[in-house]
Scaffold this motif. Structure first.
Motif, PDB file in Angstrom:
ATOM      1  N   GLU A 184       0.987  -1.203   0.031  1.00  0.00           N
ATOM      2  CA  GLU A 184       0.195  -0.207   0.011  1.00  0.00           C
ATOM      3  C   GLU A 184       0.833   1.381   0.055  1.00  0.00           C
ATOM      4  O   GLU A 184       0.677   2.126  -0.543  1.00  0.00           O
ATOM      5  CB  GLU A 184      -0.817  -0.144   1.280  1.00  0.00           C
ATOM      6  CG  GLU A 184      -1.847   0.983   1.181  1.00  0.00           C
ATOM      7  CD  GLU A 184      -2.735   1.405   0.133  1.00  0.00           C
ATOM      8  OE1 GLU A 184      -2.943   2.564  -0.309  1.00  0.00           O
ATOM      9  OE2 GLU A 184      -3.580   0.205  -0.390  1.00  0.00           O
ATOM     10  N   ARG A 185       1.890   1.246   0.872  1.00  0.00           N
ATOM     11  CA  ARG A 185       2.780   2.444   0.868  1.00  0.00           C
ATOM     12  C   ARG A 185       3.434   2.590  -0.472  1.00  0.00           C
ATOM     13  O   ARG A 185       3.908   3.514  -0.860  1.00  0.00           O
ATOM     14  CB  ARG A 185       3.901   2.262   1.974  1.00  0.00           C
ATOM     15  CG  ARG A 185       3.130   2.628   3.341  1.00  0.00           C
ATOM     16  CD  ARG A 185       4.243   2.588   4.353  1.00  0.00           C
ATOM     17  NE  ARG A 185       3.707   2.911   5.665  1.00  0.00           N
ATOM     18  CZ  ARG A 185       3.874   2.568   6.747  1.00  0.00           C
ATOM     19  NH1 ARG A 185       5.169   1.822   6.858  1.00  0.00           N
ATOM     20  NH2 ARG A 185       3.369   3.020   8.053  1.00  0.00           N
ATOM     21  N   LEU A 186       4.045   1.349  -1.043  1.00  0.00           N
ATOM     22  CA  LEU A 186       4.829   1.625  -2.169  1.00  0.00           C
ATOM     23  C   LEU A 186       3.866   2.165  -3.413  1.00  0.00           C
ATOM     24  O   LEU A 186       4.286   2.835  -4.350  1.00  0.00           O
ATOM     25  CB  LEU A 186       5.324   0.020  -2.935  1.00  0.00           C
ATOM     26  CG  LEU A 186       6.564  -0.366  -1.913  1.00  0.00           C
ATOM     27  CD1 LEU A 186       6.893  -1.889  -2.246  1.00  0.00           C
ATOM     28  CD2 LEU A 186       7.711   0.381  -2.095  1.00  0.00           C
ATOM     29  N   THR A 187       2.701   1.665  -3.491  1.00  0.00           N
ATOM     30  CA  THR A 187       1.640   1.893  -4.426  1.00  0.00           C
ATOM     31  C   THR A 187       1.435   3.552  -4.163  1.00  0.00           C
ATOM     32  O   THR A 187       1.217   4.248  -5.272  1.00  0.00           O
ATOM     33  CB  THR A 187       0.279   1.294  -4.257  1.00  0.00           C
ATOM     34  OG1 THR A 187       0.683  -0.300  -4.417  1.00  0.00           O
ATOM     35  CG2 THR A 187      -0.544   1.497  -5.471  1.00  0.00           C
ATOM     36  N   GLU A 188       1.299   3.867  -2.789  1.00  0.00           N
ATOM     37  CA  GLU A 188       0.941   5.364  -2.791  1.00  0.00           C
ATOM     38  C   GLU A 188       2.309   6.326  -3.228  1.00  0.00           C
ATOM     39  O   GLU A 188       2.067   7.272  -3.679  1.00  0.00           O
ATOM     40  CB  GLU A 188       0.662   5.684  -1.092  1.00  0.00           C
ATOM     41  CG  GLU A 188       0.332   6.979  -0.959  1.00  0.00           C
ATOM     42  CD  GLU A 188      -0.961   7.312  -1.289  1.00  0.00           C
ATOM     43  OE1 GLU A 188      -1.345   8.520  -1.532  1.00  0.00           O
ATOM     44  OE2 GLU A 188      -1.885   6.426  -1.260  1.00  0.00           O
ATOM     45  N   PHE A 189       3.450   5.727  -2.949  1.00  0.00           N
ATOM     46  CA  PHE A 189       4.650   6.517  -3.625  1.00  0.00           C
ATOM     47  C   PHE A 189       4.627   6.372  -5.126  1.00  0.00           C
ATOM     48  O   PHE A 189       5.218   7.333  -5.443  1.00  0.00           O
ATOM     49  CB  PHE A 189       6.055   5.576  -2.980  1.00  0.00           C
ATOM     50  CG  PHE A 189       7.353   5.678  -3.447  1.00  0.00           C
ATOM     51  CD1 PHE A 189       7.720   6.963  -3.204  1.00  0.00           C
ATOM     52  CD2 PHE A 189       7.787   5.062  -4.377  1.00  0.00           C
ATOM     53  CE1 PHE A 189       9.030   7.309  -3.528  1.00  0.00           C
ATOM     54  CE2 PHE A 189       9.094   5.410  -4.723  1.00  0.00           C
ATOM     55  CZ  PHE A 189       9.552   6.520  -4.334  1.00  0.00           C
ATOM     56  N   LEU A 196      -1.636  -1.906  -6.965  1.00  0.00           N
ATOM     57  CA  LEU A 196      -1.804  -2.481  -5.665  1.00  0.00           C
ATOM     58  C   LEU A 196      -1.981  -4.062  -5.738  1.00  0.00           C
ATOM     59  O   LEU A 196      -1.382  -4.980  -5.145  1.00  0.00           O
ATOM     60  CB  LEU A 196      -2.775  -1.884  -4.558  1.00  0.00           C
ATOM     61  CG  LEU A 196      -2.754  -2.300  -3.175  1.00  0.00           C
ATOM     62  CD1 LEU A 196      -1.697  -2.500  -2.389  1.00  0.00           C
ATOM     63  CD2 LEU A 196      -3.846  -1.790  -2.382  1.00  0.00           C
ATOM     64  N   ILE A 197      -3.154  -4.253  -6.517  1.00  0.00           N
ATOM     65  CA  ILE A 197      -3.582  -5.902  -6.554  1.00  0.00           C
ATOM     66  C   ILE A 197      -2.415  -6.361  -7.316  1.00  0.00           C
ATOM     67  O   ILE A 197      -2.150  -7.575  -7.015  1.00  0.00           O
ATOM     68  CB  ILE A 197      -4.954  -5.755  -7.548  1.00  0.00           C
ATOM     69  CG1 ILE A 197      -6.052  -5.116  -6.742  1.00  0.00           C
ATOM     70  CG2 ILE A 197      -5.148  -7.224  -8.032  1.00  0.00           C
ATOM     71  CD1 ILE A 197      -7.306  -4.930  -7.547  1.00  0.00           C
ATOM     72  N   LEU A 198      -1.703  -6.055  -8.340  1.00  0.00           N
ATOM     73  CA  LEU A 198      -0.769  -6.886  -8.932  1.00  0.00           C
ATOM     74  C   LEU A 198       0.100  -7.142  -7.892  1.00  0.00           C
ATOM     75  O   LEU A 198       0.798  -8.249  -7.997  1.00  0.00           O
ATOM     76  CB  LEU A 198      -0.127  -5.917 -10.238  1.00  0.00           C
ATOM     77  CG  LEU A 198       0.962  -6.437 -10.939  1.00  0.00           C
ATOM     78  CD1 LEU A 198       0.523  -7.851 -11.626  1.00  0.00           C
ATOM     79  CD2 LEU A 198       1.682  -5.662 -11.983  1.00  0.00           C
ATOM     80  N   LYS A 199       0.756  -6.205  -7.306  1.00  0.00           N
ATOM     81  CA  LYS A 199       1.948  -6.333  -6.317  1.00  0.00           C
ATOM     82  C   LYS A 199       1.537  -7.453  -5.433  1.00  0.00           C
ATOM     83  O   LYS A 199       2.276  -8.517  -4.934  1.00  0.00           O
ATOM     84  CB  LYS A 199       2.143  -5.079  -5.506  1.00  0.00           C
ATOM     85  CG  LYS A 199       2.834  -4.076  -6.064  1.00  0.00           C
ATOM     86  CD  LYS A 199       2.968  -2.987  -5.399  1.00  0.00           C
ATOM     87  CE  LYS A 199       3.373  -1.702  -6.013  1.00  0.00           C
ATOM     88  NZ  LYS A 199       2.396  -1.033  -6.831  1.00  0.00           N
ATOM     89  N   ARG A 200       0.317  -7.403  -4.673  1.00  0.00           N
ATOM     90  CA  ARG A 200      -0.075  -8.535  -3.564  1.00  0.00           C
ATOM     91  C   ARG A 200      -0.457  -9.797  -4.464  1.00  0.00           C
ATOM     92  O   ARG A 200       0.145 -10.707  -3.750  1.00  0.00           O
ATOM     93  CB  ARG A 200      -1.530  -7.797  -3.205  1.00  0.00           C
ATOM     94  CG  ARG A 200      -1.154  -6.548  -1.988  1.00  0.00           C
ATOM     95  CD  ARG A 200      -2.111  -6.409  -1.101  1.00  0.00           C
ATOM     96  NE  ARG A 200      -2.304  -7.504  -0.394  1.00  0.00           N
ATOM     97  CZ  ARG A 200      -3.597  -7.745   0.103  1.00  0.00           C
ATOM     98  NH1 ARG A 200      -4.393  -6.713   0.165  1.00  0.00           N
ATOM     99  NH2 ARG A 200      -3.755  -8.573   0.923  1.00  0.00           N
ATOM    100  N   ILE A 201      -1.061  -9.621  -5.551  1.00  0.00           N
ATOM    101  CA  ILE A 201      -1.087 -11.261  -6.203  1.00  0.00           C
ATOM    102  C   ILE A 201       0.232 -11.830  -6.347  1.00  0.00           C
ATOM    103  O   ILE A 201       0.436 -12.871  -6.061  1.00  0.00           O
ATOM    104  CB  ILE A 201      -1.877 -11.029  -7.526  1.00  0.00           C
ATOM    105  CG1 ILE A 201      -3.554 -10.950  -7.112  1.00  0.00           C
ATOM    106  CG2 ILE A 201      -1.751 -12.115  -8.440  1.00  0.00           C
ATOM    107  CD1 ILE A 201      -4.413 -10.643  -8.373  1.00  0.00           C
TER     108      ILE A 201
END
Length: 195
Positions: A130-135, A148-153
């Motif tokens: 979440e922080r990286l996506t915000e960044f 965010l979804i791509l990172k988590r998956i």
């Protein structure tokens, strides 16, 4: 009938989007702008952070495979050693060890430990993602959510399926694969009941 600004509103401009005011060359109006080059640099930072975290996850999975007896000193001829072997941990899965791979009770302990650690890693990575996506500073809500979804998956699929992939593709051991699937299913069932 509309235009770039209206389209952006339909996509949902993200309230956290930051940039500098710039004249849009198409509309001639002032709007927030964030350089794609800066975003690409931020993608690189995100990639490197995720890669480091995946290396920790990989190391833990290899240790887990040693503790479960999936990797042992018997896997390679005597003149060579398995490249993923941690001898001290692998000995714990030998007969009489605390994680005895042949014991129906003791062999479950590393599975439960791994499930708890994977759950914790996913929880921690969820916050980091979440922080990286915000960044990364996406302009729209949709882009933010997709990133965010791509990172988590990718992260969660890696730590959930890497052992299954190893057993199927490298060990080619269907009985261990079956046992791992049953163990993972049972632990996940218990997790769902108690959380």
């Amino acid at each position: 009938a509309g235009g770039p600004q209206e389209s952006l509103l339909k996509l949902g401009r993200r309230p956290g989007f930051k940039g500098h005011m710039s004249i849009n060359p198409v509309t001639g109006k002032k709007e927030l702008y964030f350089s794609p080059a800066k975003r690409r640099l931020r993608y690189l930072v995100t990639f490197l952070v995720t890669l480091i975290l995946l290396s920790f996850a990989s190391t833990f999975m290899v240790i887990s495979m040693n503790a479960q007896g999936y990797i042992s000193s018997n896997d390679f001829p005597k003149d060579r050693e398995h490249p993923l072997l941690y001898p001290f941990i692998a000995r714990l899965a030998e007969p009489g060890g605390i994680f005895d791979a042949e014991s129906p009770v003791k062999s479950i302990i590393p599975i439960i430990i791994r499930a708890a650690v994977v759950f914790a890693m996913n929880s921690v990575y969820s916050r980091i993602a979440e922080r990286l996506t915000e960044f990364e500073n996406h302009q729209t809500i949709v882009d933010h959510q997709n990133s965010l979804i791509l990172k988590r998956i990718l992260f969660e699929a890696f730590d959930a399926f890497i052992i299954l992939f190893y057993l199927a593709c490298f060990e080619k051991n269907v009985s261990l694969l079956r046992m791992e699937l049953v163990g993972a299913f049972n632990v996940d069932t218990l997790r769902r009941v108690f959380t």
